[in-house]
Design an enzyme around this catalytic site. Sequence first.
Site, PDB file in Angstrom:
ATOM      1  N   GLU A 224      12.749  -2.901  10.895  1.00 56.61           N
ATOM      2  CA  GLU A 224      12.433  -1.878   9.898  1.00 56.61           C
ATOM      3  C   GLU A 224      11.499  -0.841  10.551  1.00 56.61           C
ATOM      4  O   GLU A 224      10.529  -1.214  11.202  1.00 56.61           O
ATOM      5  CB  GLU A 224      11.710  -2.534   8.713  1.00 56.61           C
ATOM      6  CG  GLU A 224      11.289  -1.529   7.659  1.00 56.61           C
ATOM      7  CD  GLU A 224      10.628  -2.180   6.441  1.00 56.61           C
ATOM      8  OE1 GLU A 224       9.874  -3.159   6.601  1.00 56.61           O
ATOM      9  OE2 GLU A 224      10.881  -1.683   5.332  1.00 56.61           O
TER      10      GLU A 224
ATOM     11  N   TRP B  96       0.804  -1.228   0.000  1.00 57.51           N
ATOM     12  CA  TRP B  96       0.000   0.000   0.000  1.00 57.51           C
ATOM     13  C   TRP B  96       0.836   1.276   0.000  1.00 57.51           C
ATOM     14  O   TRP B  96       0.284   2.363  -0.086  1.00 57.51           O
ATOM     15  CB  TRP B  96      -0.922   0.014   1.233  1.00 57.51           C
ATOM     16  CG  TRP B  96      -0.160  -0.333   2.487  1.00 57.51           C
ATOM     17  CD1 TRP B  96      -0.114  -1.568   3.072  1.00 57.51           C
ATOM     18  CD2 TRP B  96       0.689   0.515   3.254  1.00 57.51           C
ATOM     19  NE1 TRP B  96       0.730  -1.531   4.161  1.00 57.51           N
ATOM     20  CE2 TRP B  96       1.230  -0.260   4.300  1.00 57.51           C
ATOM     21  CE3 TRP B  96       1.045   1.864   3.178  1.00 57.51           C
ATOM     22  CZ2 TRP B  96       2.111   0.254   5.242  1.00 57.51           C
ATOM     23  CZ3 TRP B  96       1.929   2.380   4.119  1.00 57.51           C
ATOM     24  CH2 TRP B  96       2.446   1.577   5.129  1.00 57.51           C
TER      25      TRP B  96
ATOM     26  N   GLU C 146      10.707  -8.212  -3.542  1.00 55.78           N
ATOM     27  CA  GLU C 146      11.206  -6.901  -3.099  1.00 55.78           C
ATOM     28  C   GLU C 146      10.658  -6.693  -1.699  1.00 55.78           C
ATOM     29  O   GLU C 146       9.468  -6.413  -1.531  1.00 55.78           O
ATOM     30  CB  GLU C 146      10.709  -5.793  -4.040  1.00 55.78           C
ATOM     31  CG  GLU C 146      11.161  -5.935  -5.482  1.00 55.78           C
ATOM     32  CD  GLU C 146      12.656  -5.727  -5.661  1.00 55.78           C
ATOM     33  OE1 GLU C 146      13.347  -5.386  -4.683  1.00 55.78           O
ATOM     34  OE2 GLU C 146      13.144  -5.936  -6.784  1.00 55.78           O
ATOM     35  N   LEU C 147      11.515  -6.816  -0.686  1.00 59.71           N
ATOM     36  CA  LEU C 147      11.008  -6.901   0.688  1.00 59.71           C
ATOM     37  C   LEU C 147      11.466  -5.736   1.554  1.00 59.71           C
ATOM     38  O   LEU C 147      11.863  -4.695   1.044  1.00 59.71           O
ATOM     39  CB  LEU C 147      11.409  -8.263   1.272  1.00 59.71           C
ATOM     40  CG  LEU C 147      11.046  -9.460   0.372  1.00 59.71           C
ATOM     41  CD1 LEU C 147      11.535 -10.768   0.950  1.00 59.71           C
ATOM     42  CD2 LEU C 147       9.553  -9.503   0.086  1.00 59.71           C
TER      43      LEU C 147
ATOM     44  N   LYS D   6      -2.712  -7.905  -8.053  1.00 64.45           N
ATOM     45  CA  LYS D   6      -3.445  -7.729  -6.793  1.00 64.45           C
ATOM     46  C   LYS D   6      -2.898  -6.522  -6.054  1.00 64.45           C
ATOM     47  O   LYS D   6      -1.794  -6.566  -5.510  1.00 64.45           O
ATOM     48  CB  LYS D   6      -3.285  -8.968  -5.908  1.00 64.45           C
ATOM     49  CG  LYS D   6      -3.989  -8.807  -4.583  1.00 64.45           C
ATOM     50  CD  LYS D   6      -3.287  -9.551  -3.473  1.00 64.45           C
ATOM     51  CE  LYS D   6      -3.911  -9.235  -2.135  1.00 64.45           C
ATOM     52  NZ  LYS D   6      -3.705  -7.820  -1.737  1.00 64.45           N
TER      53      LYS D   6
ATOM     54  N   CYS E 298      10.280   1.861   1.203  1.00 59.73           N
ATOM     55  CA  CYS E 298      11.197   0.728   1.366  1.00 59.73           C
ATOM     56  C   CYS E 298      12.620   1.261   1.289  1.00 59.73           C
ATOM     57  O   CYS E 298      13.413   1.099   2.204  1.00 59.73           O
ATOM     58  CB  CYS E 298      10.929  -0.325   0.328  1.00 59.73           C
ATOM     59  SG  CYS E 298      10.917   0.316  -1.332  1.00 59.73           S
TER      60      CYS E 298
ATOM     61  N   GLY F 118       6.606  -6.506  -0.596  1.00 61.05           N
ATOM     62  CA  GLY F 118       5.926  -6.578   0.694  1.00 61.05           C
ATOM     63  C   GLY F 118       6.949  -6.740   1.802  1.00 61.05           C
ATOM     64  O   GLY F 118       8.143  -6.514   1.596  1.00 61.05           O
ATOM     65  N   SER F 119       6.464  -7.148   2.956  1.00 56.77           N
ATOM     66  CA  SER F 119       7.379  -7.275   4.094  1.00 56.77           C
ATOM     67  C   SER F 119       8.199  -8.565   3.968  1.00 56.77           C
ATOM     68  O   SER F 119       7.816  -9.482   3.226  1.00 56.77           O
ATOM     69  CB  SER F 119       6.574  -7.290   5.389  1.00 56.77           C
ATOM     70  OG  SER F 119       5.783  -8.451   5.404  1.00 56.77           O
TER      71      SER F 119
ATOM     72  N   ALA G 102      -2.776  -3.873  -2.816  1.00 61.75           N
ATOM     73  CA  ALA G 102      -3.037  -4.055  -1.384  1.00 61.75           C
ATOM     74  C   ALA G 102      -4.524  -3.793  -1.150  1.00 61.75           C
ATOM     75  O   ALA G 102      -5.129  -2.969  -1.840  1.00 61.75           O
ATOM     76  CB  ALA G 102      -2.193  -3.086  -0.577  1.00 61.75           C
ATOM     77  N   SER G 103      -5.097  -4.462  -0.148  1.00 55.73           N
ATOM     78  CA  SER G 103      -6.554  -4.342  -0.012  1.00 55.73           C
ATOM     79  C   SER G 103      -6.983  -2.927   0.368  1.00 55.73           C
ATOM     80  O   SER G 103      -8.105  -2.534   0.068  1.00 55.73           O
ATOM     81  CB  SER G 103      -7.100  -5.378   0.970  1.00 55.73           C
ATOM     82  OG  SER G 103      -6.285  -5.436   2.088  1.00 55.73           O
TER      83      SER G 103
HETATM   84  P1  NAD Z   1       2.658  -6.981   3.304  1.00 59.36           P
HETATM   85  O1  NAD Z   1       3.769  -7.949   3.160  1.00 59.36           O
HETATM   86  O2  NAD Z   1       1.771  -7.092   4.464  1.00 59.36           O
HETATM   87  O3  NAD Z   1       1.693  -7.051   2.013  1.00 59.36           O
HETATM   88  C1  NAD Z   1       2.168  -6.874   0.699  1.00 59.36           C
HETATM   89  C2  NAD Z   1       1.183  -7.517  -0.271  1.00 59.36           C
HETATM   90  O4  NAD Z   1       1.237  -8.928  -0.108  1.00 59.36           O
HETATM   91  C3  NAD Z   1      -0.284  -7.136  -0.037  1.00 59.36           C
HETATM   92  O5  NAD Z   1      -0.943  -7.010  -1.271  1.00 59.36           O
HETATM   93  C4  NAD Z   1      -0.816  -8.324   0.754  1.00 59.36           C
HETATM   94  O6  NAD Z   1      -2.211  -8.500   0.653  1.00 59.36           O
HETATM   95  C5  NAD Z   1      -0.073  -9.471   0.116  1.00 59.36           C
HETATM   96  N1  NAD Z   1       0.078 -10.663   0.949  1.00 59.36           N
HETATM   97  C6  NAD Z   1       0.168 -10.719   2.298  1.00 59.36           C
HETATM   98  N2  NAD Z   1       0.340 -12.008   2.690  1.00 59.36           N
HETATM   99  C7  NAD Z   1       0.372 -12.766   1.556  1.00 59.36           C
HETATM  100  C8  NAD Z   1       0.536 -14.165   1.309  1.00 59.36           C
HETATM  101  N3  NAD Z   1       0.709 -15.058   2.296  1.00 59.36           N
HETATM  102  N4  NAD Z   1       0.525 -14.593   0.028  1.00 59.36           N
HETATM  103  C9  NAD Z   1       0.385 -13.716  -0.985  1.00 59.36           C
HETATM  104  N5  NAD Z   1       0.215 -12.379  -0.811  1.00 59.36           N
HETATM  105  C10 NAD Z   1       0.207 -11.912   0.455  1.00 59.36           C
HETATM  106  O7  NAD Z   1       3.353  -5.568   3.187  1.00 59.36           O
HETATM  107  P2  NAD Z   1       2.727  -4.123   3.420  1.00 59.36           P
HETATM  108  O8  NAD Z   1       2.543  -3.897   4.863  1.00 59.36           O
HETATM  109  O9  NAD Z   1       1.558  -3.962   2.504  1.00 59.36           O
HETATM  110  O10 NAD Z   1       3.936  -3.211   2.871  1.00 59.36           O
HETATM  111  C11 NAD Z   1       4.995  -2.779   3.647  1.00 59.36           C
HETATM  112  C12 NAD Z   1       6.217  -3.648   3.450  1.00 59.36           C
HETATM  113  O11 NAD Z   1       6.580  -3.694   2.066  1.00 59.36           O
HETATM  114  C13 NAD Z   1       7.437  -3.105   4.172  1.00 59.36           C
HETATM  115  O12 NAD Z   1       8.156  -4.148   4.776  1.00 59.36           O
HETATM  116  C14 NAD Z   1       8.263  -2.484   3.048  1.00 59.36           C
HETATM  117  O13 NAD Z   1       9.632  -2.353   3.289  1.00 59.36           O
HETATM  118  C15 NAD Z   1       7.987  -3.422   1.937  1.00 59.36           C
HETATM  119  N6  NAD Z   1       8.288  -2.781   0.669  1.00 59.36           N
HETATM  120  C16 NAD Z   1       9.380  -3.207  -0.049  1.00 59.36           C
HETATM  121  C17 NAD Z   1       9.725  -2.581  -1.237  1.00 59.36           C
HETATM  122  C18 NAD Z   1      10.882  -3.045  -2.060  1.00 59.36           C
HETATM  123  O14 NAD Z   1      10.925  -2.709  -3.236  1.00 59.36           O
HETATM  124  N7  NAD Z   1      11.818  -3.786  -1.532  1.00 59.36           N
HETATM  125  C19 NAD Z   1       8.946  -1.512  -1.692  1.00 59.36           C
HETATM  126  C20 NAD Z   1       7.854  -1.097  -0.924  1.00 59.36           C
HETATM  127  C21 NAD Z   1       7.530  -1.746   0.254  1.00 59.36           C
END
Ligand code: NAD
Length: 477
Positions: free
Chosen positions: A379, A147, A244-245, A171, A278, A222-223, A173-174
């Site tokens: 983080e 998101w 990309e985490l 997909k 990130c 995501g995370s 973020a919700s």
């Molecule tokens: P999140 O990991 O909670 O969610 C990211 C996405 O993954 C969402 O769309 C979520 O619905 C989906 N998701 C969650 N669990 C899943 C599963 N088991 N299987 C498949 N999809 C699933 O992350 P967030 O809170 O939305 O975003 C913040 C995180 O993203 C931070 O850790 C940040 O550093 C990271 N981030 C990384 C980068 C990068 O390029 N490295 C860029 C932006 C954000």
Amino acid sequence: MATMIIEGERTSAASGKTYEVRNPATGEVVDKVPSGGPADVDKAAQAAHKTFATWSKLPANQRREILHKAAQHMLGKVEEIATILTKEQGKTILESRLEARRFGENIAWFADLADKIHGQHVKLPDTTTYGLVVRKPIGVCGAIVPWNFPLTLAANKVAPAIAAGNTVVLKPASTTPLSTLACIEALIEGGLPEGVVNVVLGQATGEAIVEHPLIRKIALTGSTPTGKRVMAKAAEQLKKVTLELGGSDPCIVLDDADLEGAARAISVGRFFNCGQQCLSTKRLYVQEGVYDALMEKLIARASKLKPGNGLDKDTRMGPMHSETQRAEVEAQIKDAIDRGAKVLYGGGRPKGAEYEKGWFIEPTILGDVPDGARMWTEEVFGPALPVRKIKDLDEGIRLGNDTPFGLGSSIWTSNMAAAYRAVQELEAGYTWVNALVIAHDELPFGGTKQSGFGKEHGVEAFLQYTEEKSVVYGGVG
Ligand code: NAD
């Protein structure tokens, strides 16, 4: 009510379930959205699979032209899309405009590669044969987006995927689906064939994408914990993954640095997008001789970041995206203060009636944050910066690398030998030397260590949406 985009259809969830998207600045409902699940992902994957048969076979120059036209059309709607993004995400309208523009520019950048990446001709020992290496698109690709930068991070996946001839199930973020839907609708209005990008909505669609057998590659931002779960699930079908985490980027400032430049870069690096980035400046290590002078400049910059509703033109920092995110950052700040850190700026919530309904927080700078504090070990995904004095570059590099993450890093110094050492020794996918923490389309971007692997941006990203196939032609001599 918003709908999903699945080939020619604009659909509700198969289950009929919906949920509300709320504005993080006001708590107001922005729209109702379908809460999809595995049945919707199946429909989208089937549609993407069917469309792959035609999209992948189009001459690459035609794909390039279609994508350019679609991107241009989308770019004509930046203002409209930026307003939606601010309402659902919270960021300032200025930040939303930049991001919406980046979406269209990214599609156009990769469109240019569609007919520029070639295979190879290989001479073989038997001269009655020759070899070819051909590059083919992979098939249906899943794109899962967080998101914080809903549009930039969607484009990072969709643009190289479709330019290379793949189709996508996307997909968002919700909590941030609406601006993404608007971008994809704009691409379709601008000529992108239906079914090339399909959008599914709702929390449960993420896992269903990873599990769906027709989806051959997964790109997730995501995370780190989500990345680990996705990788384990994807391994069951040996799917390709780009992850990309999370990150905890160090910034080292040495005594000989341009302090004005450093303060500007650190302020943008930490407070842009309300610190929910990130790539960012998440840990600051400052050599003793310039600590006080740099803190003065940073505090002056932080004090100008007026929090507020992102749609208000005077706002310099929007709210945090959610109550949970704010609570997490506040707990990290409290932990540091409880351990003896000094509040140099902020540390709480802004006061006033206009802040009561949103997830506002002050830009925060904490000095002398002790070792072991959560801000060093986790983080920090919000506008709070831990700072620590260092004796020399050795100490800066040692502390900078003392993290499981390896996304970005920066150094400010006028000593080129010191800069060179930092570039060689900092464990990260990006190092900025005397430069703003900005990712460029031309440079491959991705983490090392627990920040993930695989690249977005650059020719490298395009290649990761293709597979090489070796071919031997016989009977030609
Ligand atoms: P999140 O990991 O909670 O969610 C990211 C996405 O993954 C969402 O769309 C979520 O619905 C989906 N998701 C969650 N669990 C899943 C599963 N088991 N299987 C498949 N999809 C699933 O992350 P967030 O809170 O939305 O975003 C913040 C995180 O993203 C931070 O850790 C940040 O550093 C990271 N981030 C990384 C980068 C990068 O390029 N490295 C860029 C932006 C954000």
